[in-house]
Design a protein around this motif. Structure first.
Motif, short mmCIF file in Angstrom:
data_model
loop_
_atom_site.label_atom_id
_atom_site.label_comp_id
_atom_site.label_asym_id
_atom_site.label_seq_id
_atom_site.Cartn_x
_atom_site.Cartn_y
_atom_site.Cartn_z
N ASP B 29 6.99 9.13 11.32
CA ASP B 29 7.39 11.05 11.29
C ASP B 29 9.06 10.33 11.51
O ASP B 29 9.67 10.73 10.86
N ILE B 30 9.04 8.92 11.76
CA ILE B 30 10.42 9.49 12.39
C ILE B 30 11.33 8.94 11.20
O ILE B 30 12.27 8.83 10.42
N ARG B 32 10.69 9.24 7.99
CA ARG B 32 11.38 10.14 7.33
C ARG B 32 11.92 10.99 7.76
O ARG B 32 13.03 11.21 6.82
N GLU B 33 11.71 11.17 8.91
CA GLU B 33 12.96 12.35 9.60
C GLU B 33 14.69 12.50 9.16
O GLU B 33 14.94 12.60 8.65
N SER B 37 17.90 12.87 6.87
CA SER B 37 19.29 13.34 7.80
C SER B 37 20.08 12.76 7.46
O SER B 37 21.11 13.64 7.02
N ALA B 39 19.82 10.83 4.63
CA ALA B 39 20.58 11.23 3.09
C ALA B 39 20.93 12.69 2.50
O ALA B 39 21.98 12.88 2.73
N LEU B 63 25.80 8.13 13.62
CA LEU B 63 24.85 8.34 14.35
C LEU B 63 24.88 7.24 15.05
O LEU B 63 24.08 7.16 16.73
N LEU B 69 20.04 4.72 19.49
CA LEU B 69 18.97 6.00 18.99
C LEU B 69 17.41 5.87 18.91
O LEU B 69 17.36 7.28 19.84
N SER B 72 17.29 6.71 23.00
CA SER B 72 17.28 8.30 22.73
C SER B 72 15.52 9.44 22.23
O SER B 72 15.86 9.41 23.24
N TYR B 73 15.15 8.42 21.36
CA TYR B 73 14.69 8.64 20.97
C TYR B 73 13.10 8.94 21.98
O TYR B 73 12.27 9.78 22.09
#
Lengths: 111, 323
Positions: B29-30, B32-33, B37, B39, B63, B69, B72-73
């Motif tokens: 999921d991450i 794809r997202e 983001s 792009a 980022l 990062l 954080s996720y």
């Protein structure tokens, strides 16, 4: 603005990011567009803060998400859930109370 | 989940770096997202007129570090030991290093000395012991606290109790115990000097006591030492009478220490301290010759304790004069 001032400002803003997201996502939106919207509305949040924040709010049940594959680039849309709405109302009331308290202090101590 | 077959772009490598620090369940999921983001961010910059490569690089910089990062996720803490446990961690570490380590050191050095190791061997053991045991203490304590932290212990171990607050040390008072110690020391010194002359444990074949120190010294240095011992007693009583350390009292300490240590060191180094008869009787002569290890150690101990006494007096005087 000096470095110390901007650090203080960040402290002040840190609490508002969650409320701003919950309020704004009453209309469904995806990550990058929300980033731009928040910046335009005067609450800039950095990407590396916002994206994990959205996931955290979703895991806490305050947002719901849906992948939208209509366009060529699939995007994950977030929307405020009912629980998110309830929390937003509480936070907003708290925010308004805080604002009137601060205003009152500023008035009363204004010599 | 990249479908590209050409060389990996910066974005591919960035996403890979983020994903590999995430648990398997969250990766798809991450992936794809995050790609979407990134792009979007690049497109926005390109629409603004930036060249594509620059835009990609700038978006990644915005980022930031992929490890951060990813943390954080997942909500991973970026500290080893958090604020809740840190104070107790420092307390435990300090107790171990300042109390337990010296005890261990003393015991080990004593055991080594009894087992007959040389001076160099004992010092070597002391140094390696301090380093090894000290490092182990730091490591295992830290590890224990990291485990506590990671297993969700967010409350401090020791609860603050006003009854357990430390007492404030009295900075300028002269402790009676210090004074008494000095008086006793002076008397003891006089007594010892007399004893070793008249009633020494070492007897010659006729049963007459053999003095440890050269009897010829009774003509010069030993009465001098007795006078110094008396002066030490007087100084201690004066200190008690005055009630606090002053610079003149400090000067007294310096004079007394130098006046006592200098001649002793001189006698040791020139070999004039010990009674030749005593040395012959016990065949300790090689050990107590000037230049031998034992003499060097004794000289070092004398000098160091003299300096220590002066330093201690200096600290107390400065503290007393400051308040």
């Amino acid at each position: 603005m000096t470095e110390k001032e901007s650090a203080q400002l960040q402290e002040l803003r840190r609490g508002t990011a969650v409320l701003a997201c919950l309020l704004m996502l009453r209309a469904p939106q995806y990550g990058y567009a929300l980033l731009e919207q928040l910046a335009a509305a005067g609450i800039p949040v950095e990407g590396n803060t916002l994206y994990p924040l959205l996931r955290r709010l979703e895991s806490q049940g305050l947002l719901v998400s849906e992948w939208n594959t209509d366009e060529s680039r699939p995007r994950k849309f977030y929307r405020t859930s009912a629980a998110g709405d309830a929390l937003a109302a509480v936070l907003l009331q708290d925010w308004r109370d805080l604002q009137s308290s601060i205003d009152r202090i500023a008035e009363e101590t204004n010599r | 989940m990249s479908t590209t077959t050409s060389a990996p772009t910066l974005t591919d490598r960035y996403v890979y770096a983020v994903l590999r620090a995430l648990p398997e369940a969250k990766r798809a999921d991450i992936d794809r997202e995050l790609r979407a983001s990134l792009a979007d961010a690049v497109d926005a910059r390109v629409d603004n007129g930036e060249p594509a490569a620059e835009a990609e690089r700038a978006a990644l910089l915005e980022l930031g570090d992929p490890a951060r990062l990813a943390a954080s996720y997942v909500g991973r803490p970026l500290t080893l030991i958090g604020p809740a446990l840190y104070v107790d961690y420092v307390r435990v570490l300090r107790a171990l290093l300042l109390v337990v380590l010296p005890i261990v050191l003393v015991v080990l050095v004593a055991l080594n000395a009894i087992a007959g190791a040389s001076l160099g061997g004992v010092i070597g053991t002391a140094v390696t012991t301090v380093l090894t045991v000290g490092v182990h203490m730091c490591f295992w304590t830290t590890l224990a606290f990291v485990v506590l932290e990671r297993t969700g212990n967010q409350k401090p171990l020791l609860v603050f109790d006003p009854a357990a607050l430390p007492a404030i040390p009295v900075p300028t008072g002269v402790k009676l115990s210090d004074v008494a110690a000095n008086v006793v020391f002076g008397l003891f010194l006089i007594g010892a000097l007399v004893w070793q002359q008249t009633a020494s444990v070492f007897r010659d074949p006729a049963g007459v006591a053999i003095p440890i120190l050269d009897p010829a010294l009774w003509g010069s240095w030993l009465p001098y030492l007795i006078v110094l011992a008396v002066l030490t007693i007087v100084h201690a009583l004066l200190l008690y009478r005055v009630g606090r350390w002053t610079w003149s009292l400090f000067a007294g300490v310096v004079v007394l220490n130098v006046a006592a240590v200098a001649p002793l060191v001189g006698l040791l180094v020139t070999g004039g301290l010990f009674n030749p008869e005593f040395l012959a009787r016990l065949s300790w002569a090689p050990f107590l010759q000037p230049g031998s290890t034992v003499v060097t150690v004794i000289v070092a101990v004398l000098v160091l304790s003299g300096l220590g006494a002066i330093a201690d007096a200096a600290v107390k005087t400065v503290r007393a004069q400051r308040s």
